[in-house]
Design a protein around this motif. Structure first.
Motif, PDB file in Angstrom:
ATOM      1  N   PRO A 161      -0.594   8.400  -5.008  1.00  0.00           N
ATOM      2  CA  PRO A 161       0.748   8.482  -3.938  1.00  0.00           C
ATOM      3  C   PRO A 161       0.855   9.500  -3.289  1.00  0.00           C
ATOM      4  O   PRO A 161       0.948  10.826  -3.584  1.00  0.00           O
ATOM      5  CB  PRO A 161       1.801   8.194  -5.013  1.00  0.00           C
ATOM      6  CG  PRO A 161       1.407   8.603  -6.249  1.00  0.00           C
ATOM      7  CD  PRO A 161      -0.052   8.812  -6.341  1.00  0.00           C
ATOM      8  N   ALA A 164       0.824  -1.277  -0.093  1.00  0.00           N
ATOM      9  CA  ALA A 164       0.119   0.133  -0.054  1.00  0.00           C
ATOM     10  C   ALA A 164       0.770   1.327   0.107  1.00  0.00           C
ATOM     11  O   ALA A 164       0.427   2.210  -0.127  1.00  0.00           O
ATOM     12  CB  ALA A 164      -0.916   0.105   1.291  1.00  0.00           C
ATOM     13  N   THR A 165       2.003   1.158   0.250  1.00  0.00           N
ATOM     14  CA  THR A 165       3.021   2.251   0.216  1.00  0.00           C
ATOM     15  C   THR A 165       4.280   2.244  -0.820  1.00  0.00           C
ATOM     16  O   THR A 165       5.130   3.085  -0.577  1.00  0.00           O
ATOM     17  CB  THR A 165       3.486   2.694   1.405  1.00  0.00           C
ATOM     18  OG1 THR A 165       4.432   1.625   2.058  1.00  0.00           O
ATOM     19  CG2 THR A 165       2.541   2.953   2.435  1.00  0.00           C
ATOM     20  N   ASP A 211      -2.625   3.215  -4.020  1.00  0.00           N
ATOM     21  CA  ASP A 211      -1.217   3.894  -3.834  1.00  0.00           C
ATOM     22  C   ASP A 211      -0.813   4.512  -5.411  1.00  0.00           C
ATOM     23  O   ASP A 211      -0.186   5.470  -5.438  1.00  0.00           O
ATOM     24  CB  ASP A 211       0.002   3.196  -3.315  1.00  0.00           C
ATOM     25  CG  ASP A 211       1.098   3.863  -2.821  1.00  0.00           C
ATOM     26  OD1 ASP A 211       0.848   4.899  -2.061  1.00  0.00           O
ATOM     27  OD2 ASP A 211       2.197   3.635  -3.046  1.00  0.00           O
ATOM     28  N   ASN A 259       0.988   8.220   5.841  1.00  0.00           N
ATOM     29  CA  ASN A 259       0.651   8.037   4.489  1.00  0.00           C
ATOM     30  C   ASN A 259      -1.125   7.293   4.735  1.00  0.00           C
ATOM     31  O   ASN A 259      -1.059   6.136   5.029  1.00  0.00           O
ATOM     32  CB  ASN A 259       1.188   7.011   3.746  1.00  0.00           C
ATOM     33  CG  ASN A 259       1.103   7.174   2.277  1.00  0.00           C
ATOM     34  OD1 ASN A 259      -0.253   7.337   1.827  1.00  0.00           O
ATOM     35  ND2 ASN A 259       1.953   6.364   1.549  1.00  0.00           N
ATOM     36  N   SER A 290       4.633   5.105  -2.963  1.00  0.00           N
ATOM     37  CA  SER A 290       4.939   6.304  -2.371  1.00  0.00           C
ATOM     38  C   SER A 290       6.255   6.379  -1.657  1.00  0.00           C
ATOM     39  O   SER A 290       6.905   7.150  -1.612  1.00  0.00           O
ATOM     40  CB  SER A 290       4.013   6.499  -0.869  1.00  0.00           C
ATOM     41  OG  SER A 290       2.556   6.640  -1.558  1.00  0.00           O
ATOM     42  N   GLY A 334      -4.940  -1.739  -1.801  1.00  0.00           N
ATOM     43  CA  GLY A 334      -3.880  -0.662  -1.262  1.00  0.00           C
ATOM     44  C   GLY A 334      -2.892  -0.386  -2.403  1.00  0.00           C
ATOM     45  O   GLY A 334      -2.489   0.596  -2.560  1.00  0.00           O
ATOM     46  N   ASN A 380      -2.825   6.064   2.646  1.00  0.00           N
ATOM     47  CA  ASN A 380      -3.154   4.804   1.714  1.00  0.00           C
ATOM     48  C   ASN A 380      -2.943   3.694   2.316  1.00  0.00           C
ATOM     49  O   ASN A 380      -3.472   2.573   2.030  1.00  0.00           O
ATOM     50  CB  ASN A 380      -2.140   4.944   0.523  1.00  0.00           C
ATOM     51  CG  ASN A 380      -2.393   6.301  -0.222  1.00  0.00           C
ATOM     52  OD1 ASN A 380      -3.491   6.796  -0.220  1.00  0.00           O
ATOM     53  ND2 ASN A 380      -1.530   6.398  -1.237  1.00  0.00           N
TER      54      ASN A 380
END
Length: 555
Positions: free
Chosen positions: A475, A392-393, A471, A489, A396, A467, A491
């Protein structure tokens, strides 16, 4: 320090994105629902954790009142929170002082190094106040109705709240700055790993100490703990006197003694912060430059060529994801600490509480009980695998280096698949401690253990896919501190939100399967097939949407 305030303004704007938020939400009025939803989520999370700590705080107040010292709840609170602030501060200061990407903006400015260091220190401290609410809320609710109240009390409490993280974080900042000056890049990674392990030990110790308190004798247990020769409060006051001064300031608010204790707290914190500025002037930039130095290893051309292996784009991208992930110990700790704490807590609770032990014995003798616990273990694995924020990151975390992913000759859907597979591998690894505890406590045989593991990992794939799609769609790329990519975050919240209806669906289907006479392995296999079908749909959607979503990526 004439240059300090402009540097602080720039730093706070970089860390919290104040200008961007103002432009988006107040001027352009876009996605106004985002800060509202984030605020409600934060309030719900803080309320939940504060409620968990309310009962131990209430017991501490009662035990302290029996000794005519109810303020001991604040002593224990401040001492324990400052230990956590000190350990986490080492990680956060390393990340903020030496790894954040706004250093390319701040370092060239005609300002003193101490101004840059102090401004970044303040930004880190501000971020700790949300965490501190969890600690203080339970104690305030337990103490105030019986012993608090009045303007002087609330003003003193506010001052103690604001100053509580300052001293341990200052110590962490000083230690980090001095140590970083004299060690190279390779040893810095080792230092962060050691600090992460220490943090895990502190968290586990705190959690286990709460779990070990007998529920029916909690006040008496707390009183014995505090009055013993090596009691928590006496030890805290002996080793760290500011915790005693702060609690006395709250208890004696409005009196001369209370003002004296508060003056001691303010003085110690001010002295520590004043020391940070000259140390930063002397060592900060030297340590920062040393962090860019990497020892070069000489290798022959034949050895370099011999190490080259041709692999598919998918495996190359997966290895890239894995290496970038483990390069930052903060990411590793954030993703795997829950996978270690939860099973340890399960084992400790089973050993300490007779009721849970009786439940385990009943589950061993009942096929329906074994089925329920197998599915419960699978749900825990799915939850831990989906909330680790790896998938999910993943976009990012690339931050301003996202242009690399946009430029490499690999199809967007292949890149997305590699990121998702990284999350699946991480979920599989994080399932091991839970399965070990499950096998040790119940000894159900290899079948239920494998079934729980497979079902948990398969069920975690759906929220991870969601997720990852979120993202890619929106993001968080403008971060300055790498920790922000996972800690701040939003997200990372979406997989957790999806887990709630998934668990409810699993409960309904699991109950129906139990009534139909399915065994634990059979029920887990049936649920795994259902979730695998949902995973396949989400996977196809991710692969189809990845090209268009990647085209929209920009910093």
């Amino acid at each position: 320090m004439n240059d300090f305030w402009p540097v602080l303004k720039v730093t706070l704007n970089n860390v919290f994105g104040l200008s961007a938020a103002r432009h988006r939400y107040l001027i352009r009025r876009e996605k106004i629902w985002e800060p509202v939803l984030i605020g409600l989520t934060i309030i719900a999370a803080l309320s939940s954790f504060s409620f968990v700590l309310f009962q131990p705080a209430k017991a501490l107040v009662s035990a302290g009142a029996a000794l005519n010292q109810p303020q001991l709840v604040f002593t224990a609170l401040i001492a324990s929170s400052q230990v956590i602030f000190l350990v986490t501060g080492i990680l956060l200061m390393i990340s903020s002082f030496f790894l954040s990407n706004d250093l390319t903006i701040l370092v060239p400015l005609p300002v003193k190094p101490g101004s840059v260091l102090t401004a970044k220190f303040i930004a880190v401290v501000i971020q700790q106040y949300l965490f501190q609410v969890v600690f203080f809320a339970g104690a305030i609710l337990a103490y105030t109705p019986r012993f608090g109240g009045g303007l002087a009390y609330w003003l003193t409490l506010a001052a103690v709240f604001l100053l509580n993280p300052v001293l341990p974080m200052t110590i962490a900042g000083l230690l980090t700055t001095v140590v970083m000056r004299f060690i190279n890049r390779r040893h810095r990674d080792l230092l962060m790993i050691i600090a992460s392990v220490l943090l895990l030990v502190v968290i586990l110790g705190f959690q286990l100490s709460l779990t070990a308190i007998p529920e029916t004798e909690m006040p008496e247990f707390m009183e014995r703990l505090m009055t013993s020769r090596l009691g928590l409060v006496r030890a805290a006051g002996r080793v760290f006197p500011p915790s005693i001064w702060a609690s006395q300031a709250v208890a004696e608010a409005g009196t001369l003694a209370g003002l004296g204790s508060l003056a001691l707290v303010v003085g110690v914190n001010l002295a520590a912060m004043l020391l940070l500025f000259p140390v930063g002037n002397l060592l900060f930039y030297r340590g920062l430059i040393g962090g860019q130095e990497v020892a070069r290893r000489r290798q022959s051309a034949q050895r370099v060529l011999g190490s080259i292996r041709q692999v598919s784009a998918f495996w190359s991208l997966f290895r890239r994801e894995w290496r970038l992930f483990i390069r930052n110990p903060m990411y590793v700790m954030n993703s795997y600490v829950g996978a270690l704490i939860v099973p340890v807590m399960m084992a400790f609770a089973a050993l300490q509480q007779d009721a849970l032990g009786d439940l385990i014995e009943q589950a061993k003798a009942s096929p329906a009980g074994l089925l329920a616990i197998t599915l419960g273990v699978a749900a825990a694995i799915a939850f831990l695998g989906s909330v680790n924020a790896i998938a999910a990151t993943s976009i990012s975390r690339e931050g301003k280096c996202i242009w690399i992913s946009r430029s490499i000759p690999a199809a967007p859907e292949v890149q997305a698949q590699a990121k998702l597979f990284h999350g699946v591998v991480a979920a599989t690894i994080s399932s091991v401690p839970t399965l070990v505890v499950f096998a040790w406590l119940l000894r159900p045989g290899i079948g239920p253990v494998v079934a729980a593991g497979v079902l948990g990992v398969v069920a975690s794939l759906l929220p991870q896919t969601l997720g990852l799609m979120v993202d890619i769609s929106r993001p968080m790329l403008g971060w300055t501190d790498p920790v922000a990519a996972v800690k701040r975050n939003f997200n990372a919240v979406w997989p957790m939100a999806l887990m709630i209806p998934m668990v409810l669906l699993g409960v309904v289907i699991g109950r129906w399967l139990a009534n139909a006479g399915f065994s634990a392995v059979g029920a887990a296999a049936a649920l795994a097939l259902i979730f695998a079908g949902l995973d396949l749909v989400a996977y196809r959607l991710l692969s189809a949407r990845a090209p268009s979503l990647y085209q929209q990526l920009e910093v």
